[in-house]
Design a protein around this motif. Structure first.
Motif, PDB file in Angstrom:
ATOM      1  N   ASP A  59       5.819 -24.217  -2.046  1.00 26.50           N
ATOM      2  CA  ASP A  59       5.665 -23.476  -3.305  1.00 26.50           C
ATOM      3  C   ASP A  59       4.934 -24.276  -4.386  1.00 26.50           C
ATOM      4  OD1 ASP A  59       7.761 -25.292  -3.656  1.00 26.50           O
ATOM      5  OD2 ASP A  59       8.832 -23.983  -5.042  1.00 26.50           O
ATOM      6  N   LEU A  60       4.452 -25.469  -4.048  1.00 22.80           N
ATOM      7  CA  LEU A  60       3.757 -26.311  -5.024  1.00 22.80           C
ATOM      8  C   LEU A  60       2.249 -26.121  -4.931  1.00 22.80           C
ATOM      9  CD1 LEU A  60       5.659 -29.690  -4.598  1.00 22.80           C
ATOM     10  CD2 LEU A  60       6.002 -27.952  -6.351  1.00 22.80           C
ATOM     11  N   HIS A 101       9.157 -28.450   2.235  1.00 24.33           N
ATOM     12  CA  HIS A 101       9.724 -28.511   0.884  1.00 24.33           C
ATOM     13  C   HIS A 101       8.656 -28.506  -0.208  1.00 24.33           C
ATOM     14  CE1 HIS A 101       9.096 -32.595   2.307  1.00 24.33           C
ATOM     15  NE2 HIS A 101       8.919 -32.948   1.049  1.00 24.33           N
ATOM     16  N   GLY A 102       7.378 -28.389   0.185  1.00 26.28           N
ATOM     17  CA  GLY A 102       6.297 -28.342  -0.791  1.00 26.28           C
ATOM     18  C   GLY A 102       5.470 -27.077  -0.712  1.00 26.28           C
ATOM     19  N   ALA A 153       8.252 -32.707  -5.461  1.00 26.63           N
ATOM     20  CA  ALA A 153       8.734 -31.685  -4.528  1.00 26.63           C
ATOM     21  C   ALA A 153      10.249 -31.821  -4.404  1.00 26.63           C
ATOM     22  CB  ALA A 153       8.052 -31.830  -3.170  1.00 26.63           C
ATOM     23  N   ILE A 154      10.927 -31.516  -5.503  1.00 26.43           N
ATOM     24  CA  ILE A 154      12.386 -31.606  -5.551  1.00 26.43           C
ATOM     25  C   ILE A 154      12.939 -30.243  -5.934  1.00 26.43           C
ATOM     26  CG2 ILE A 154      12.499 -34.095  -6.024  1.00 26.43           C
ATOM     27  CD1 ILE A 154      12.692 -33.463  -9.016  1.00 26.43           C
ATOM     28  N   ASP A 155      14.174 -29.964  -5.508  1.00 25.49           N
ATOM     29  CA  ASP A 155      14.736 -28.640  -5.792  1.00 25.49           C
ATOM     30  C   ASP A 155      15.716 -28.628  -6.960  1.00 25.49           C
ATOM     31  OD1 ASP A 155      16.796 -29.967  -4.563  1.00 25.49           O
ATOM     32  OD2 ASP A 155      16.942 -28.616  -2.853  1.00 25.49           O
ATOM     33  N   GLN A 156      16.019 -29.807  -7.485  1.00 22.22           N
ATOM     34  CA  GLN A 156      16.869 -29.891  -8.667  1.00 22.22           C
ATOM     35  C   GLN A 156      16.455 -31.107  -9.483  1.00 22.22           C
ATOM     36  OE1 GLN A 156      20.899 -30.236  -7.314  1.00 22.22           O
ATOM     37  NE2 GLN A 156      20.499 -32.009  -6.052  1.00 22.22           N
ATOM     38  N   GLY A 196       5.720 -33.387  -1.129  1.00 18.97           N
ATOM     39  CA  GLY A 196       5.568 -32.191  -0.307  1.00 18.97           C
ATOM     40  C   GLY A 196       4.242 -32.073   0.399  1.00 18.97           C
ATOM     41  N   GLU A 230      12.044 -32.947 -13.681  1.00 21.53           N
ATOM     42  CA  GLU A 230      12.301 -31.568 -13.264  1.00 21.53           C
ATOM     43  C   GLU A 230      11.483 -31.249 -12.013  1.00 21.53           C
ATOM     44  OE1 GLU A 230      14.465 -29.524 -14.721  1.00 21.53           O
ATOM     45  OE2 GLU A 230      14.949 -30.860 -16.399  1.00 21.53           O
ATOM     46  N   PRO A 231      11.920 -30.277 -11.231  1.00 23.48           N
ATOM     47  CA  PRO A 231      11.093 -29.834 -10.102  1.00 23.48           C
ATOM     48  C   PRO A 231       9.693 -29.444 -10.562  1.00 23.48           C
ATOM     49  CG  PRO A 231      13.278 -28.883  -9.948  1.00 23.48           C
ATOM     50  CD  PRO A 231      13.191 -29.563 -11.301  1.00 23.48           C
ATOM     51  N   LYS A 232       8.717 -29.772  -9.753  1.00 22.56           N
ATOM     52  CA  LYS A 232       7.298 -29.458  -9.985  1.00 22.56           C
ATOM     53  C   LYS A 232       6.669 -30.246 -11.129  1.00 22.56           C
ATOM     54  CE  LYS A 232       7.755 -24.813  -8.114  1.00 22.56           C
ATOM     55  NZ  LYS A 232       7.476 -23.387  -8.316  1.00 22.56           N
TER      56      LYS A 232
END
Length: 151
Positions: free
Chosen positions: A16-17, A13-14, A35-38, A53, A110-112
């Motif tokens: 893309d970070l 889940h990380g 590392a959250i998607d929403q 993540g 927010e994500p990221k």
């Protein structure tokens, strides 16, 4: 300043970070990202463990401290609940950040979002030397808040 090599793994889940990074040449801490998607909203007084993540393997003799970010504290009254959170050299799980909303308004992450700082530091191990009495000092046994005050 000196460099040390630290192994790091991006968790699914990380992926893309960005990896934790220093935001300036002399910064002590690296930013950790959510590392959250929403988006996640913390109501006043709420706290939550947020994933980053990543997992790390610190060298023996080092620790990592998870610390609040001053910008989040000032702008949204968000802090790290157990500040500083300590990551021991033998921990291999995901680095998490326990954020708390100390403000009067809901705060949305927010994500990221950069949610905390990670500071890696050497660790000293204590070997107790038990004695029957301690030497004296100017402060003596004066309690909390007693330094720098008169009478």
């Amino acid at each position: 300043m000196s460099d040390i090599a630290v192994d790091i793994t991006r968790l699914p889940h990380g992926l893309d970070l960005d990896l934790p990074d220093y935001q300036s040449a002399e910064a002590a801490g690296m930013d950790l990202l959510a590392a959250i998607d929403q988006p996640i909203t913390l109501e006043p007084g709420d706290h939550r463990l947020l994933p980053t993540g990543i997992s790390i393997a610190l060298p023996t003799g080092f620790e990592a401290q998870v610390r609040p970010r001053s910008g989040l504290a000032l702008k949204q009254a968000l802090s790290v609940l157990n500040a500083p959170g300590t990551i021991d050299a033998d921990y291999r799980g995901e680095v998490g950040v326990i954020l708390i909303n100390l403000g009067r308004q809901p705060a949305t992450i927010e994500p990221k979002t950069r949610i905390a700082q990670l500071v890696v530091a050497p660790v000293s191990r204590v070997v107790w030397n038990e004695i029957t009495s301690l030497d004296t000092s100017n402060r003596g046994n004066a309690g909390f808040g007693s330094t720098g005050t008169e009478g």
